[in-house]
Design an enzyme around this catalytic site. Structure first.
Site, PDB file in Angstrom:
ATOM      1  CB  SER A  50      -0.970  -0.032   1.185  1.00 56.99           C
ATOM      2  OG  SER A  50      -1.959   0.960   1.043  1.00 56.99           O
ATOM      3  CG  ASP A  73      -6.137  -3.172  -3.799  1.00 55.11           C
ATOM      4  OD1 ASP A  73      -6.906  -2.466  -3.123  1.00 55.11           O
ATOM      5  OD2 ASP A  73      -4.900  -3.125  -3.692  1.00 55.11           O
ATOM      6  CG  HIS A  79      -5.407  -2.539   0.068  1.00 53.08           C
ATOM      7  ND1 HIS A  79      -4.662  -2.151  -1.022  1.00 53.08           N
ATOM      8  CD2 HIS A  79      -4.986  -1.767   1.099  1.00 53.08           C
ATOM      9  CE1 HIS A  79      -3.844  -1.174  -0.664  1.00 53.08           C
ATOM     10  NE2 HIS A  79      -4.012  -0.935   0.614  1.00 53.08           N
TER      11      HIS A  79
END
Length: 534
Positions: free
Chosen positions: A185, A402, A440
């Protein structure tokens, strides 16, 4: 020791002032408190016994630790900097390696659990709050503090690596043989910052779901927020119908109906099947909601048709940790992407606490964000020649499910690297893995664990951490990784219920036509190529 390692060792020792190597090496952990470092001050140097450690500021305890040396301090490269860092070093059985730890969201804290994983596995590891304290979805710290934005954007992760490796060198009387950075991320963005700006910091880098096009990612969030307002809002109650429609059209395209869209780029959902024929129910969408859904699947674009950011992929809309958390939220203006987009423009771009998302203009405000912060926050430079020339290796991975960062963003970056450096050279040091059913960074309905979550059986074939090290240290280029799905995600003691190979992009795993669809050996890395990111 090679001349390369000798020069690295001299470079790290150059960061030390008053404390010579022999004196430092002869001192216990506590004596590191008097170590003089360039730009940094050590505030804590303590030997921690094996067992559990209770971090400061109420962070969750870290358990099952070996004895280690804990060093904490601050780094002040400029007047408005206060970069806090921690370095944990195993008291025994150090593997000779340094591991950098990244941050999610807007950062604001030390990543203690990741430090714990590292020392359990023999690494010395460093983490930073990137120059401010706070929770990861808030950016109030950035208000009228451009140097703190610089620290967050690129400076803190670099000076923490330099400072940490200098302390490691002093404590062990030798520099790390290899250094690695693995994160996801914003941490994936930090990983690419290191490869692009500071290629000497790390030998191997794993960048997961990188938020590397930061200004456009959060411009896209603001754009989507406009369409999720009012009658265009899609409630969480409608997401199961949306996912059912996408799976009915996309799941079997790979020849296997298994609840996973193997390659979402091959599917273009006909959203009209969701149109309400009569009264609105949870199983259908109104015309305004259909328009919003089409916008979420599509790339956001400026008025001239230029892409701002790619759209989200179909197949995991209703999953826990999916659209209901990141995109639509439990109610209007309560999603994570609403928080990130609003905080970004309010405190970083405009420094205006009264900024309202309803004023967002996609052309004007994306341009302002790029002009003011693109060079600070984005990690989009495709020229990785310096990293490649010094032998660096880079693995990118991104989950097709995601709902925070559209997966095609990683494909777009990878293909820009190829266009810049050439296909043959890129293959020498970069791999991209697109993971079906991964949300994610973690979780999702597909096989979603391959060492990126700190869980591994020790088999290097299903451990991205081992893969990057084998590539750097043994020249073993990774062409596939086996991901596993457990009955309970995140629990290493939970039984494995499905395994699946993930092939290096653009190759896609293909079913052999026989055998269990839950077994990796029933699939092969074939020749089917996914199309260009969009």
């Amino acid at each position: 020791m090679s001349s390369t390692h000798d020069s690295k060792r001299r470079f790290l020792l150059g960061c030390l002032f008053a404390c010579g190597l022999p004196a430092c090496a002869a001192s216990p952990c506590q004596s590191l408190a008097t170590l003089h470092l360039q730009l940094a001050t050590v505030s804590v140097a303590e030997a921690i016994p094996a067992g559990s450690f209770n971090p400061p500021r109420g962070a969750d305890p870290v358990s099952n630790l070996p004895a280690f040396c804990r060093v904490a301090g601050v780094i002040k490269p400029v007047n408005d900097s206060l970069i806090q860092f921690e370095l944990w070093m195993p008291a025994e059985k150090w593997n000779g390696k340094f591991r950098g730890v990244g941050n999610g969201g807007f950062a604001g804290s030390i990543s203690y659990q990741e430090l714990g994983w590292a020392v359990r596995n023999g690494y010395a590891a460093g983490s930073t709050d990137t120059g401010h304290q706070g929770i990861g979805i808030e950016a109030g710290w950035a208000f009228e503090h451009p140097e703190k934005i610089n620290d967050f954007g690129y400076r803190a992760i670099h000076v923490t690596a330099i400072t940490s490796k200098a302390i490691v060198t002093a404590y062990y009387a030798q520099a790390p043989v290899h250094s690695y950075f693995l994160s996801c991320s914003n941490g994936g963005r930090q990983a690419l910052v290191e490869a692009q700006r500071y290629p000497e910091d790390y030998d191997g880098i794993v960048a997961g779901a990188p938020a590397n096009y930061w200004t456009h990612l959060l411009s896209n969030a603001a754009w989507n927020n406009l369409h999720l307002a009012g009658s265009g809002y899609i409630s969480a109650a409608k997401l199961p119908a949306v996912e059912a429609a996408s799976l009915s059209q996309c799941d079997a395209l790979d020849g296997v109906k298994d609840g996973i869209v193997q390659d979402p780029s091959q599917c273009h959902v006909n959203t009209e099947v969701l149109r309400c024929a009569g009264a609105e129910t949870a199983a259908c969408l109104t015309p305004n909601q259909l328009n919003t859904l089409k916008i979420l699947y599509a790339s956001s674009k400026g008025s001239d048709g230029t892409q701002i950011f790619p759209g989200y992929a179909p197949g995991t809309e209703a999953e826990a940790g999916g659209w209901g958390a990141w995109i639509t939220g439990p109610a209007p203006r309560e999603s994570l992407m609403f928080a990130f987009g609003t905080q970004f423009f309010k405190y970083m771009v405009f420094a205006n606490t009264s900024w309202d998302y309803r004023s967002f203009d996609v052309d004007r405000d994306t341009g302002i964000a790029d002009e003011k912060l693109g060079r600070v926050l984005n990690a989009t430079d495709p020229n990785l020649a310096a990293f490649q020339a010094r032998g660096g290796k880079l693995i990118l991975y991104h989950g097709w499910g995601d709902a925070a960062i559209a997966p095609a963003n990683s494909i777009n970056y990878y293909q820009r690297v190829i266009a810049t450096m050439g296909s043959n050279k890129t293959k020498q040091f970069v791999r991209l893995f697109m993971v079906p059913g991964l949300e994610h960074c973690f979780g999702g309905p597909g096989p979603n664990s391959f060492g990126q979550d700190g869980l591994s059986t020790g088999d290097p074939e299903n451990n991205v951490s081992s893969l990057i090290e084998r590539w750097v240290e043994q020249g073993f280029s990774p062409e596939r990784i086996t991901a596993v799905k457990r009955a309970r995600d995140g629990d290493l003691n939970s039984p494995v219920i499905r395994t699946r190979p993930v092939c290096a992009f653009p190759i896609v795993a293909q079913y052999k036509g026989q055998g269990s669809v839950d077994a990796a050996e029933s699939f092969a890395c074939g020749e089917a190529a996914a199309p260009v990111g969009k």
